[in-house]
Write a protein that holds these residues in place. Structure first.
Motif, PDB file in Angstrom:
ATOM      1  N   ARG A  33       1.623   6.013  -1.899  1.00 44.64           N
ATOM      2  CA  ARG A  33       0.604   5.335  -0.863  1.00 44.64           C
ATOM      3  C   ARG A  33       1.249   4.494  -0.120  1.00 44.64           C
ATOM      4  NH1 ARG A  33      -2.084   0.426  -2.959  1.00 44.64           N
ATOM      5  NH2 ARG A  33      -1.535  -0.029  -5.042  1.00 44.64           N
ATOM      6  N   ARG A  34       0.698   3.992   1.086  1.00 44.36           N
ATOM      7  CA  ARG A  34       1.181   3.305   1.883  1.00 44.36           C
ATOM      8  C   ARG A  34       1.332   1.846   1.696  1.00 44.36           C
ATOM      9  NH1 ARG A  34       1.978   5.677   7.065  1.00 44.36           N
ATOM     10  NH2 ARG A  34       1.976   3.726   8.046  1.00 44.36           N
ATOM     11  N   LEU A  35       2.141   1.050   1.867  1.00 42.28           N
ATOM     12  CA  LEU A  35       2.142  -0.424   1.665  1.00 42.28           C
ATOM     13  C   LEU A  35       0.972  -1.026   2.637  1.00 42.28           C
ATOM     14  CD1 LEU A  35       5.737  -1.545   1.352  1.00 42.28           C
ATOM     15  CD2 LEU A  35       4.154  -1.356  -0.363  1.00 42.28           C
ATOM     16  N   PRO A  36       0.200  -2.070   2.402  1.00 43.96           N
ATOM     17  CA  PRO A  36      -0.813  -2.434   3.008  1.00 43.96           C
ATOM     18  C   PRO A  36      -0.035  -3.302   4.157  1.00 43.96           C
ATOM     19  CG  PRO A  36      -0.578  -3.825   1.188  1.00 43.96           C
ATOM     20  CD  PRO A  36       0.092  -2.472   0.923  1.00 43.96           C
ATOM     21  N   GLU A  37      -0.696  -3.086   5.522  1.00 43.65           N
ATOM     22  CA  GLU A  37       0.021  -3.594   6.504  1.00 43.65           C
ATOM     23  C   GLU A  37      -0.434  -5.109   6.674  1.00 43.65           C
ATOM     24  OE1 GLU A  37      -0.223  -1.220  10.005  1.00 43.65           O
ATOM     25  OE2 GLU A  37       0.882   0.534   9.131  1.00 43.65           O
ATOM     26  N   THR A  38      -0.297  -5.854   5.725  1.00 50.21           N
ATOM     27  CA  THR A  38      -0.851  -7.195   5.764  1.00 50.21           C
ATOM     28  C   THR A  38       0.123  -8.244   6.464  1.00 50.21           C
ATOM     29  OG1 THR A  38       0.236  -7.951   3.766  1.00 50.21           O
ATOM     30  CG2 THR A  38      -1.885  -7.015   3.813  1.00 50.21           C
TER      31      THR A  38
END
Length: 362
Positions: A33-38
């Protein structure tokens, strides 16, 4: 160094894999899954990407190793490296200085695999006592990493805060500009992509990913000088000076490192000009500016086997050139068992020879 074909930006697996000192993740074993774009994730990824642009290899199959302690800094670095490079091998050093250190190392290796590392290895080391626990642990750690890296560059999780602490330590030692240049972003095989990233950012990244970092008790133990700098000195300086101290110290280190690189290049030219076989021509050295002369002498001593040079050693050798009063040779660290390296002045030349160890003569 680009991302491997077919990989998904920002992915990491959700399963750690089996336990052991050397493990690798199997294809398809963990969901992606993608890393969160924080803000924190993007900041650390950008730092890794920028480092790769400056220092990384252009080979498409190039991988990197990451020195992983399980702490927030190295976990954040590992997570970012997985999505910014082709492959990551995690190297976890178990210093065996605390009860349960093996379990902590195993958990760090498991987290590495969950983050998507190609492999994770636990390296157990023996830490000596020479120079204190901190210095002995550092030597053991770097030796183990160097032996296990398999030719890959090793990324280290040092942050801007670590750089500020290093500059303060160097300033307290009073060993000249070199000692307050801090840590280099790249000194092969070691890479430090996070030197412009704050420690609080790496902790936030771990929180954003739902990863729990290990908090090493040594990092809050007041008997260690660096810990007191971190917990007492820097906060006090920030309070008194109104903030921005850590950033200013790191910026100063970078500026000094840039200046130092130019001076080192000029000193190398001086060393070449002054060289006469294994000796150095006194007249050539004596007419050079002190900043270049001392750098050239230092490089000459190190190239001929000197070790653990101090400012006192360097000053004494420099006085053989600039303040000659008929004094005897200067013993410096290095040599062989039962002997020591001695710098001396002979027939207008600065020489280096092996002398009998003083304790052996007794």
């Amino acid at each position: 160094m680009g991302r491997a074909p077919g990989t998904t930006p920002g992915r990491f697996g959700s399963e750690a894999g089996s336990t052991g000192s050397a493990r690798s993740s199997a294809p398809g074993a963990a969901s992606a899954r993608r890393l969160p774009e924080t803000a924190a994730v993007l900041a650390v990824r950008r730092a890794v990407r920028d480092w790769l642009t400056r220092f990384g290899s252009s080979e498409t199959e190039q991988a990197v190793a990451v020195a992983l302690s399980g702490g927030a800094d190295s976990l954040a670095l590992t997570a970012a490296a997985v999505v910014e490079t082709n492959a990551v091998d995690a190297l976890v050093v178990d210093h065996r200085l605390q009860p349960g250190s093996g379990a902590v190392a195993a958990e760090a290796a498991a987290q590495a695999l969950a983050l998507g590392c190609r492999s994770a290895r636990v390296l157990a080391v023996e830490v000596g006592t020479e120079g204190g626990v901190e210095a002995a642990a550092r030597r053991a750690r770097y030796a183990a990493l160097d032996a296990a890296r398999n030719g890959l560059p090793v990324l280290l999780g040092h942050t801007l805060d670590d750089q500020a602490e290093t500059v303060l330590l160097g300033l307290a030692r009073g060993s000249g500009g070199r000692s307050i240049q801090g840590m280099a972003a790249c000194a092969e095989p070691w890479g430090r992509p996070l030197l412009e990233v704050r420690r609080e950012t790496t902790r936030q990244l771990c929180a954003d990913l739902g990863v729990t970092p290990h908090d090493d008790p040594h990092n809050v133990a007041p008997e260690f000088t660096r810990v007191r700098l971190r917990t007492e000195v820097l906060p006090l300086l920030e309070q008194i000076l109104g903030g921005g101290v850590a950033l200013a110290l790191a910026r100063t280190a970078e500026q000094l490192r840039e200046d130092g690189a130019v001076l080192d290049a000029l000193a190398a030219e001086l060393l070449h000009t002054a060289s006469d076989g294994q000796a150095l021509v006194i007249e050539t050295l004596a007419t050079a500016p002190a900043a270049l002369r001392k750098r050239a002498i230092r490089a000459w001593l190190l190239a001929n086997g000197a070790k653990a040079l101090t400012n006192k050693h360097l000053q004494a050798v420099d006085e053989l050139v600039t303040a000659w009063r008929g004094q005897g040779g200067v013993a410096v660290g290095g040599g062989r068992p039962g002997s020591r390296l001695v710098a001396g002045r002979e027939h207008g030349r600065l020489t280096l020879r092996l002398g009998e160890d003083e304790h052996r003569r007794r």
